[in-house]
Design a protein around this motif. Structure first.
Motif, PDB file in Angstrom:
ATOM      1  N   ASP A   1      30.915  56.884 -12.177  1.00 50.92           N
ATOM      2  CA  ASP A   1      30.136  57.864 -11.426  1.00 50.92           C
ATOM      3  C   ASP A   1      28.797  57.306 -10.932  1.00 50.92           C
ATOM      4  OD1 ASP A   1      29.045  57.558 -13.914  1.00 50.92           O
ATOM      5  OD2 ASP A   1      28.841  59.696 -14.365  1.00 50.92           O
ATOM      6  N   VAL A   2      28.571  56.002 -11.093  1.00 50.36           N
ATOM      7  CA  VAL A   2      27.258  55.420 -10.786  1.00 50.36           C
ATOM      8  C   VAL A   2      27.120  55.132  -9.292  1.00 50.36           C
ATOM      9  CG1 VAL A   2      25.744  53.443 -11.176  1.00 50.36           C
ATOM     10  CG2 VAL A   2      26.996  54.454 -13.091  1.00 50.36           C
ATOM     11  N   ASP A   3      25.970  55.537  -8.728  1.00 52.16           N
ATOM     12  CA  ASP A   3      25.657  55.261  -7.331  1.00 52.16           C
ATOM     13  C   ASP A   3      24.599  54.167  -7.167  1.00 52.16           C
ATOM     14  OD1 ASP A   3      27.273  57.461  -6.124  1.00 52.16           O
ATOM     15  OD2 ASP A   3      25.875  58.726  -7.258  1.00 52.16           O
ATOM     16  N   MET A   4      23.713  54.044  -8.147  1.00 49.15           N
ATOM     17  CA  MET A   4      22.626  53.079  -8.068  1.00 49.15           C
ATOM     18  C   MET A   4      22.414  52.479  -9.451  1.00 49.15           C
ATOM     19  SD  MET A   4      20.053  55.510  -5.839  1.00 49.15           S
ATOM     20  CE  MET A   4      19.189  54.263  -4.917  1.00 49.15           C
ATOM     21  N   ALA A   5      22.175  51.159  -9.506  1.00 52.58           N
ATOM     22  CA  ALA A   5      21.985  50.485 -10.792  1.00 52.58           C
ATOM     23  C   ALA A   5      20.719  49.637 -10.730  1.00 52.58           C
ATOM     24  CB  ALA A   5      23.185  49.612 -11.134  1.00 52.58           C
TER      25      ALA A   5
ATOM     26  N   VAL B   1       4.835  41.756 -10.909  1.00 53.53           N
ATOM     27  CA  VAL B   1       6.229  42.189 -10.916  1.00 53.53           C
ATOM     28  C   VAL B   1       6.907  41.708  -9.637  1.00 53.53           C
ATOM     29  CG1 VAL B   1       7.804  44.132 -11.202  1.00 53.53           C
ATOM     30  CG2 VAL B   1       5.481  44.283 -12.136  1.00 53.53           C
ATOM     31  N   ALA B   2       8.032  41.020  -9.779  1.00 58.62           N
ATOM     32  CA  ALA B   2       8.841  40.599  -8.636  1.00 58.62           C
ATOM     33  C   ALA B   2       9.942  41.624  -8.423  1.00 58.62           C
ATOM     34  CB  ALA B   2       9.446  39.219  -8.880  1.00 58.62           C
TER      35      ALA B   2
ATOM     36  N   PHE C   1      17.342  49.902  -1.503  1.00 55.44           N
ATOM     37  CA  PHE C   1      17.013  50.156  -2.909  1.00 55.44           C
ATOM     38  C   PHE C   1      15.924  49.194  -3.372  1.00 55.44           C
ATOM     39  CE2 PHE C   1      18.796  50.609  -7.496  1.00 55.44           C
ATOM     40  CZ  PHE C   1      17.820  51.540  -7.785  1.00 55.44           C
ATOM     41  N   LYS C   2      15.993  47.941  -2.921  1.00 53.26           N
ATOM     42  CA  LYS C   2      14.941  46.982  -3.252  1.00 53.26           C
ATOM     43  C   LYS C   2      13.594  47.451  -2.697  1.00 53.26           C
ATOM     44  CE  LYS C   2      14.785  42.858  -1.335  1.00 53.26           C
ATOM     45  NZ  LYS C   2      15.124  41.449  -0.999  1.00 53.26           N
ATOM     46  N   ALA C   3      13.621  48.053  -1.504  1.00 54.66           N
ATOM     47  CA  ALA C   3      12.386  48.579  -0.915  1.00 54.66           C
ATOM     48  C   ALA C   3      11.816  49.702  -1.777  1.00 54.66           C
ATOM     49  CB  ALA C   3      12.646  49.077   0.500  1.00 54.66           C
ATOM     50  N   THR C   4      12.703  50.510  -2.365  1.00 52.03           N
ATOM     51  CA  THR C   4      12.254  51.572  -3.261  1.00 52.03           C
ATOM     52  C   THR C   4      11.550  50.980  -4.481  1.00 52.03           C
ATOM     53  OG1 THR C   4      14.057  53.042  -2.582  1.00 52.03           O
ATOM     54  CG2 THR C   4      13.013  53.507  -4.707  1.00 52.03           C
ATOM     55  N   VAL C   5      12.114  49.898  -5.022  1.00 55.95           N
ATOM     56  CA  VAL C   5      11.498  49.235  -6.176  1.00 55.95           C
ATOM     57  C   VAL C   5      10.140  48.659  -5.799  1.00 55.95           C
ATOM     58  CG1 VAL C   5      11.736  47.368  -7.859  1.00 55.95           C
ATOM     59  CG2 VAL C   5      13.728  48.743  -7.229  1.00 55.95           C
TER      60      VAL C   5
ATOM     61  N   SER D   1      22.210  48.160  -5.685  1.00 54.73           N
ATOM     62  CA  SER D   1      21.797  47.368  -6.839  1.00 54.73           C
ATOM     63  C   SER D   1      20.408  46.785  -6.628  1.00 54.73           C
ATOM     64  CB  SER D   1      22.815  46.236  -7.048  1.00 54.73           C
ATOM     65  OG  SER D   1      22.376  45.321  -8.019  1.00 54.73           O
ATOM     66  N   ALA D   2      19.606  46.782  -7.697  1.00 57.67           N
ATOM     67  CA  ALA D   2      18.292  46.129  -7.679  1.00 57.67           C
ATOM     68  C   ALA D   2      17.981  45.648  -9.092  1.00 57.67           C
ATOM     69  CB  ALA D   2      17.202  47.080  -7.192  1.00 57.67           C
ATOM     70  N   TYR D   3      17.161  44.593  -9.178  1.00 59.18           N
ATOM     71  CA  TYR D   3      16.873  43.983 -10.473  1.00 59.18           C
ATOM     72  C   TYR D   3      15.528  43.287 -10.342  1.00 59.18           C
ATOM     73  CZ  TYR D   3      18.066  41.409 -14.807  1.00 59.18           C
ATOM     74  OH  TYR D   3      18.101  40.904 -16.084  1.00 59.18           O
ATOM     75  N   PHE D   4      14.529  43.742 -11.106  1.00 55.55           N
ATOM     76  CA  PHE D   4      13.185  43.196 -10.938  1.00 55.55           C
ATOM     77  C   PHE D   4      12.752  42.370 -12.141  1.00 55.55           C
ATOM     78  CE2 PHE D   4      12.419  47.390 -12.837  1.00 55.55           C
ATOM     79  CZ  PHE D   4      11.388  47.176 -13.740  1.00 55.55           C
TER      80      PHE D   4
END
Length: 365
Positions: A136-140, A156-157, A284-288, A324-327
């Motif tokens: 059920d995942v839309d964003m991780a 933070v990168a 999503f990266k822009a959101t982060v 997907s995003a990962y910081f």
């Protein structure tokens, strides 16, 4: 009741456990989640993982926050031991602290908190995927602390540029004979040497980053006058993109088998672990990035940096529709990740908590 991230980290640092053996860690996570008021908790996910869910009253996306839990094996002063030398204890602490701040604030959609086992084995993500965690995942969203030299302390990168990586073993079988009659044998030592030499001649696009290193060769016995018939070598391979890794796999396999055949030997290739390259979604990266700037200020935003390999990217590979995003969080880890004496200043951990909380509140709050 306080769920301060530094205190959580100090607790978790004292209970290092290997992948798929995180029994105490999982129990600690469940205990803290229950104290926060979470009731929808699933244990045994991917064997030792934990998932907690908080749903809003209105429709919306399912956002998954993920932290890994396992530690690393070492031999110190001749004794086997387990040490949190990669910071997974800090990741679990940050996710627990974020969970405490997000409880009761999910207005729409669903928040899924995944405490994943066995990242160091590169099999933990696959195990929780098999148990349906992504259905059920839309964003991780994931994160990892960074060592000194990657990004400055207290920055933070928004993206870690993980490469695809595999560990390859090549077993070669020849034919033993007396060294005075080498024509009657097939020397697996010379075959392995030829494979390593030929592999070094493989070339890929110079615009892409890649590396392949023979890290071990084991062949022969005690007697110097015996042609060895069995041996193996190990390779560590990294590639900037998943298509590049696919190209490497195909060409390397052909090279190994044909080289062995040319010497009259046979070769078997096996992989001891693998993970995909990072594939992120720009929106999503822009959101982060926005959350980093909102919570820490523009000066704290660091450029994307390299980060080794990470099984988090199996989520995107398994379900391409996931955003997907990962910081990365600069904590000044020294002398480096996976060093037995790795240490850092936990005063930076609240920054990671703040970024995760802000991302979720903007999406689901």
């Amino acid at each position: 009741m306080s769920f301060e991230v530094k205190s959580l980290y100090e607790d978790l640092h004292q209970m290092p456990e290997l992948g798929f053996q995180e029994v105490k860690t999982s129990a600690y996570v469940v205990e803290k989640l229950k104290e926060m008021g979470y009731t929808n908790i699933t244990t045994g996910v991917g064997k030792t993982g934990v998932v907690a869910v908080e749903e809003g009253a209105e429709p919306g996306p399912c956002v998954m926050l993920r932290a890994d839990m396992d530690a690393l094996p070492f031999k110190v002063d001749g004794k086997d031991c387990v040490i949190h030398a990669c910071g997974h204890d800090s990741h679990t602490a940050m996710l627990l602290a974020a969970a405490a701040l997000l409880k009761g604030k999910i207005k729409r959609g669903k928040l899924k908190l995944l405490f994943q086992p066995a990242e160091e084995t590169l099999k933990g993500a696959l195990a929780v995927i098999e148990d349906g965690v992504l259905d059920d995942v839309d964003m991780a969203l994931g994160l990892h602390i960074r060592p000194e030299g990657d990004i400055p302390d207290g920055t933070v990168a928004a993206a870690l540029l993980h490469s695809a990586s595999i560990f390859v073993r090549i077993d070669v079988e020849g034919l033993s004979s007396h060294a005075s009659r080498p024509h009657l044998g097939v020397n697996c030592a010379e075959t392995l040497a030829a494979i390593v030499q030929n592999a070094g001649l493989l070339k890929f696009a110079p615009t892409l980053t890649w590396s392949m290193k023979c890290t071990k060769i084991d062949v022969g016995g005690a007697a110097p006058n015996v042609i060895p018939d069995k041996g193996y070598c190990l390779y560590d391979v990294r590639a900037q993109t998943n298509p590049l890794m696919k190209d490497f796999r195909e060409r390397f396999e052909t090279l190994v088998h044909l080289t062995a055949q040319a010497y009259g030997a046979t070769a078997t290739i096996s992989e001891g672990g693998a993970c995909p390259a990072a594939e992120y979604d720009d929106d999503f990266k822009a959101t982060v990035i926005e959350s980093i700037v909102r919570t820490q200020g523009e000066d704290a935003l660091a450029p994307a940096c390299g980060g080794g390999g990470e099984d988090f990217h199996y989520y995107k590979m398994h379900k391409p529709s996931i955003k997907s995003a990962y910081f990365g969080l600069g904590v000044g880890a020294t002398p480096g990740l996976h060093a037995a004496d790795m240490h850092f200043d936990p005063k930076y951990l609240p920054m990671g908590v703040d970024v995760m909380v802000d991302v979720v509140e903007r999406l689901l709050g």
